[in-house]
Write an enzyme that holds these catalytic residues in place. Structure first.
Site, PDB file in Angstrom:
ATOM      1  N   ASP A 128      37.461 -47.881 -12.016  1.00  0.00           N
ATOM      2  CA  ASP A 128      36.879 -48.111 -10.734  1.00  0.00           C
ATOM      3  C   ASP A 128      35.347 -48.237 -11.056  1.00  0.00           C
ATOM      4  O   ASP A 128      35.039 -47.463 -11.831  1.00  0.00           O
ATOM      5  CB  ASP A 128      37.132 -46.969  -9.713  1.00  0.00           C
TER       6      ASP A 128
ATOM      7  N   ASN B 214      31.933 -48.487  -4.280  1.00  0.00           N
ATOM      8  CA  ASN B 214      32.060 -48.070  -3.089  1.00  0.00           C
ATOM      9  C   ASN B 214      32.981 -46.745  -3.049  1.00  0.00           C
ATOM     10  O   ASN B 214      33.898 -46.726  -2.190  1.00  0.00           O
ATOM     11  CB  ASN B 214      32.913 -49.224  -2.176  1.00  0.00           C
TER      12      ASN B 214
ATOM     13  N   ASP C 135      33.375 -52.465 -14.235  1.00  0.00           N
ATOM     14  CA  ASP C 135      33.790 -53.512 -13.435  1.00  0.00           C
ATOM     15  C   ASP C 135      34.856 -54.469 -13.949  1.00  0.00           C
ATOM     16  O   ASP C 135      34.750 -54.775 -15.098  1.00  0.00           O
ATOM     17  CB  ASP C 135      32.435 -54.419 -13.383  1.00  0.00           C
TER      18      ASP C 135
ATOM     19  N   LYS D 193      35.405 -54.897   0.867  1.00  0.00           N
ATOM     20  CA  LYS D 193      36.178 -55.355   2.148  1.00  0.00           C
ATOM     21  C   LYS D 193      35.387 -55.112   3.267  1.00  0.00           C
ATOM     22  O   LYS D 193      36.025 -55.030   4.405  1.00  0.00           O
ATOM     23  CB  LYS D 193      37.178 -54.224   2.063  1.00  0.00           C
TER      24      LYS D 193
ATOM     25  N   SER E  67      46.329 -58.221   3.042  1.00  0.00           N
ATOM     26  CA  SER E  67      45.779 -57.549   4.405  1.00  0.00           C
ATOM     27  C   SER E  67      46.331 -58.444   5.462  1.00  0.00           C
ATOM     28  O   SER E  67      46.716 -59.735   5.119  1.00  0.00           O
ATOM     29  CB  SER E  67      44.132 -57.903   4.397  1.00  0.00           C
TER      30      SER E  67
ATOM     31  N   TYR F 107      35.586 -62.461   3.413  1.00  0.00           N
ATOM     32  CA  TYR F 107      36.568 -61.260   3.082  1.00  0.00           C
ATOM     33  C   TYR F 107      38.028 -61.904   3.064  1.00  0.00           C
ATOM     34  O   TYR F 107      38.762 -61.740   2.248  1.00  0.00           O
ATOM     35  CB  TYR F 107      36.164 -60.195   3.743  1.00  0.00           C
TER      36      TYR F 107
ATOM     37  N   LYS G 144      41.262 -62.656   0.213  1.00  0.00           N
ATOM     38  CA  LYS G 144      42.659 -62.356   0.266  1.00  0.00           C
ATOM     39  C   LYS G 144      43.769 -63.457   0.444  1.00  0.00           C
ATOM     40  O   LYS G 144      44.702 -63.203  -0.382  1.00  0.00           O
ATOM     41  CB  LYS G 144      43.006 -61.400   1.312  1.00  0.00           C
TER      42      LYS G 144
ATOM     43  N   TYR H 211      48.735 -55.114   4.373  1.00  0.00           N
ATOM     44  CA  TYR H 211      48.573 -54.197   5.293  1.00  0.00           C
ATOM     45  C   TYR H 211      48.032 -54.294   6.608  1.00  0.00           C
ATOM     46  O   TYR H 211      47.157 -55.319   6.735  1.00  0.00           O
ATOM     47  CB  TYR H 211      47.342 -53.189   4.554  1.00  0.00           C
ATOM     48  N   PHE H 212      48.479 -53.544   7.610  1.00  0.00           N
ATOM     49  CA  PHE H 212      48.052 -53.786   8.696  1.00  0.00           C
ATOM     50  C   PHE H 212      46.733 -52.867   8.985  1.00  0.00           C
ATOM     51  O   PHE H 212      45.627 -52.860   7.978  1.00  0.00           O
ATOM     52  CB  PHE H 212      48.862 -53.329   9.807  1.00  0.00           C
TER      53      PHE H 212
ATOM     54  N   ASN I 208      32.194 -49.798   9.992  1.00  0.00           N
ATOM     55  CA  ASN I 208      33.009 -51.074  10.735  1.00  0.00           C
ATOM     56  C   ASN I 208      34.045 -50.916  11.438  1.00  0.00           C
ATOM     57  O   ASN I 208      34.351 -51.667  12.572  1.00  0.00           O
ATOM     58  CB  ASN I 208      33.211 -52.142   9.811  1.00  0.00           C
TER      59      ASN I 208
HETATM   60  C1  UD1 Z   1      38.998 -55.321  10.289  1.00  0.00           C
HETATM   61  C2  UD1 Z   1      38.779 -56.724   9.753  1.00  0.00           C
HETATM   62  C3  UD1 Z   1      40.089 -57.131   9.005  1.00  0.00           C
HETATM   63  C4  UD1 Z   1      39.952 -56.039   7.892  1.00  0.00           C
HETATM   64  C5  UD1 Z   1      40.265 -54.752   8.380  1.00  0.00           C
HETATM   65  C6  UD1 Z   1      40.488 -53.618   7.387  1.00  0.00           C
HETATM   66  C7  UD1 Z   1      37.216 -57.645  11.400  1.00  0.00           C
HETATM   67  C8  UD1 Z   1      36.982 -58.687  12.336  1.00  0.00           C
HETATM   68  N1  UD1 Z   1      38.489 -57.393  10.835  1.00  0.00           N
HETATM   69  O1  UD1 Z   1      40.182 -55.232  11.197  1.00  0.00           O
HETATM   70  O2  UD1 Z   1      39.479 -58.539   8.527  1.00  0.00           O
HETATM   71  O3  UD1 Z   1      41.056 -56.473   7.023  1.00  0.00           O
HETATM   72  O4  UD1 Z   1      39.285 -54.347   9.281  1.00  0.00           O
HETATM   73  O5  UD1 Z   1      39.410 -53.093   7.157  1.00  0.00           O
HETATM   74  O6  UD1 Z   1      36.332 -56.797  11.107  1.00  0.00           O
HETATM   75  N2  UD1 Z   1      36.709 -51.688  17.699  1.00  0.00           N
HETATM   76  C9  UD1 Z   1      35.924 -51.111  18.670  1.00  0.00           C
HETATM   77  N3  UD1 Z   1      34.979 -50.324  18.352  1.00  0.00           N
HETATM   78  C10 UD1 Z   1      34.550 -50.066  17.124  1.00  0.00           C
HETATM   79  C11 UD1 Z   1      35.331 -51.086  15.990  1.00  0.00           C
HETATM   80  C12 UD1 Z   1      36.413 -51.490  16.288  1.00  0.00           C
HETATM   81  O7  UD1 Z   1      36.334 -51.283  19.874  1.00  0.00           O
HETATM   82  O8  UD1 Z   1      33.440 -49.577  16.706  1.00  0.00           O
HETATM   83  C13 UD1 Z   1      38.026 -52.317  17.817  1.00  0.00           C
HETATM   84  C14 UD1 Z   1      38.213 -53.629  17.594  1.00  0.00           C
HETATM   85  O9  UD1 Z   1      37.631 -54.749  18.560  1.00  0.00           O
HETATM   86  C15 UD1 Z   1      39.769 -53.882  17.532  1.00  0.00           C
HETATM   87  C16 UD1 Z   1      40.246 -52.400  16.998  1.00  0.00           C
HETATM   88  O10 UD1 Z   1      39.081 -51.410  17.443  1.00  0.00           O
HETATM   89  O11 UD1 Z   1      40.320 -54.023  18.475  1.00  0.00           O
HETATM   90  C17 UD1 Z   1      40.337 -52.222  15.520  1.00  0.00           C
HETATM   91  O12 UD1 Z   1      39.149 -52.821  14.733  1.00  0.00           O
HETATM   92  P1  UD1 Z   1      38.989 -52.561  13.000  1.00  0.00           P
HETATM   93  O13 UD1 Z   1      38.954 -51.121  12.888  1.00  0.00           O
HETATM   94  O14 UD1 Z   1      37.549 -52.848  12.703  1.00  0.00           O
HETATM   95  O15 UD1 Z   1      40.071 -53.037  12.424  1.00  0.00           O
HETATM   96  P2  UD1 Z   1      40.365 -54.707  12.550  1.00  0.00           P
HETATM   97  O16 UD1 Z   1      39.348 -55.569  13.431  1.00  0.00           O
HETATM   98  O17 UD1 Z   1      41.918 -54.903  13.085  1.00  0.00           O
END
Ligand code: UD1
Length: 341
Positions: A31, A35, A58, A84, A124, A148, A152, A176-177, A197
């Site tokens: 690693d 991150n 790396d 990611k 993913s 990103y 994948k 992964y979901f 995020n």
């Molecule tokens: C995100 C990534 C995806 C990545 C995955 C794993 C995006 C568009 N997609 O998936 O490519 O493989 O993470 O890291 O970023 N939400 C909110 N408020 C927030 C954050 C999220 O409402 O502050 C909602 C989103 O709109 C979504 C759900 O929660 O409906 C899940 O979001 P998130 O956890 O970011 O995952 P993904 O968007 O599915």
């Protein structure tokens, strides 16, 4: 087996290291800590009750990889290492292609050189792209909406191409979901740098008081309550899927295997908030904002292939996922410490 885990100090990698050890494998981690915090290593050793050898470099350093694979007599690789963050990948596409794809190519070269033919890759559900029907099956076409996601898609293709070059290759592509939750001890978990995020770490930081309120990205989707629906899977169930996949490819002759790792159940953002409030006893203030660019309404797995072939299924519920996230977040409000633990 002696298993090299790339990105083994990261969120999913660290949970998988523990389960590999528990299944009787020997583990070596590489690693670069771009991150991940070094303090995770001490926690892993504490939970494992044994030393966990970690090499900090790396993957781009092919010479070091050659030496490591040879000296450690590695039998198989579980490859998590990669960047990611979707938004960051849009801003810095070249960094993402160089790091994720460059690192993988370097790894595969060293593996072929040292005659290590087994690899489990951290892919993913993002490879199903924007218009996939749910539940998502492994034979859907792949595409992406951001760099990103394209890394994948491309790495999956690179692995399929490489698998043709020698009949000894055994490749597992694990899609992964939405991984969430933490180890039941609360000692290791997800520790995003900066503003999270993803939904679950954001909710957890609101619950612990680090952030004021959650922003819900859109409530006008065609879903149960208008908010986005995802297939959240406990990181411990996900880690178990890696152990099963590694075992399977070691015992079967198929060159490339693709498996969804999800629960098959979708939960909306509001359902996640409700489950987290129930698990934590805290209120999660939120406000609704417009949709986030690139988001889809609903994503959930058809996990039948993994269940049929691997005998694996996700066991933990959404409330379990929230309870374990909360145990980790409430006992480590600032994540892993920077210095001495
Ligand atoms: C995100 C990534 C995806 C990545 C995955 C794993 C995006 C568009 N997609 O998936 O490519 O493989 O993470 O890291 O970023 N939400 C909110 N408020 C927030 C954050 C999220 O409402 O502050 C909602 C989103 O709109 C979504 C759900 O929660 O409906 C899940 O979001 P998130 O956890 O970011 O995952 P993904 O968007 O599915």
């Amino acid at each position: 087996m002696r298993v090299l885990v790339t990105g083994g100090a990261g969120y999913i990698g660290s949970h998988t290291v523990l389960q590999l050890l528990r299944a009787g494998h020997e583990v070596v981690v590489v690693d670069d800590f771009s991150n991940a915090k070094p303090t995770v290593v001490g926690r892993l050793e504490e939970l494992a009750g044994q030393p966990v050898p970690v090499h900090a470099f790396d993957l781009a350093d092919g010479d070091k990889l050659d030496v490591l694979l040879a000296q450690e007599r590695i039998d198989a690789v579980v490859h998590f290492a990669g960047s990611k963050a979707v938004g960051e990948s849009v801003a810095k596409p070249l960094d993402y292609y160089a790091n994720n794809i460059g690192g993988t190519i370097s790894l595969l070269r060293a593996m072929a050189q040292q005659r290590v033919w087994r690899i489990v890759f951290s892919s993913s559900a993002t490879v199903y792209g924007e218009h996939a029907p749910v539940p998502m099956t492994e034979d859907l076409p792949t595409s992406a909406t951001n760099p990103y996601g394209w890394t994948k898609v491309m790495i999956e293709q690179i692995l399929r191409d490489v698998a043709v070059t020698d009949e000894r290759w055994r490749v597992a592509l694990l899609r992964y979901f939405n991984p969430v939750g933490a180890h039941g001890s609360g000692r290791i978990g997800e520790d995003p740098s900066g503003i999270p995020n993803n939904l679950m770490p954001y909710v957890a930081q609101v619950a612990v008081g680090r952030r004021e309120e959650l922003t819900v990205f859109g409530d006008d989707y065609d879903t149960v309550d208008g908010t986005g629906v995802r297939d959240y899977i406990h990181v411990e169930d996900l880690a178990a899927g890696h152990v099963e996949a590694l075992q399977w490819i070691s015992e079967h002759d198929r060159a490339v295997s693709t498996w969804n790792l999800g629960t098959g159940r979708g939960s909306s953002v509001l359902q996640v908030i409700g489950a987290f409030e129930q698990a934590s006893g805290r209120t999660i203030p939120y406000r609704v904002a417009p949709r986030r660019a690139g988001d889809i309404a609903a994503s959930y797995a058809d996990p039948a292939r993994a269940e049929r072939e691997l005998g694996w299924r996700a066991e933990r519920t959404l409330v379990d996922m929230c309870a374990d996230t909360w145990r980790w977040q409430s006992t480590n409000p600032e994540g892993y410490p920077d210095g001495q633990d």
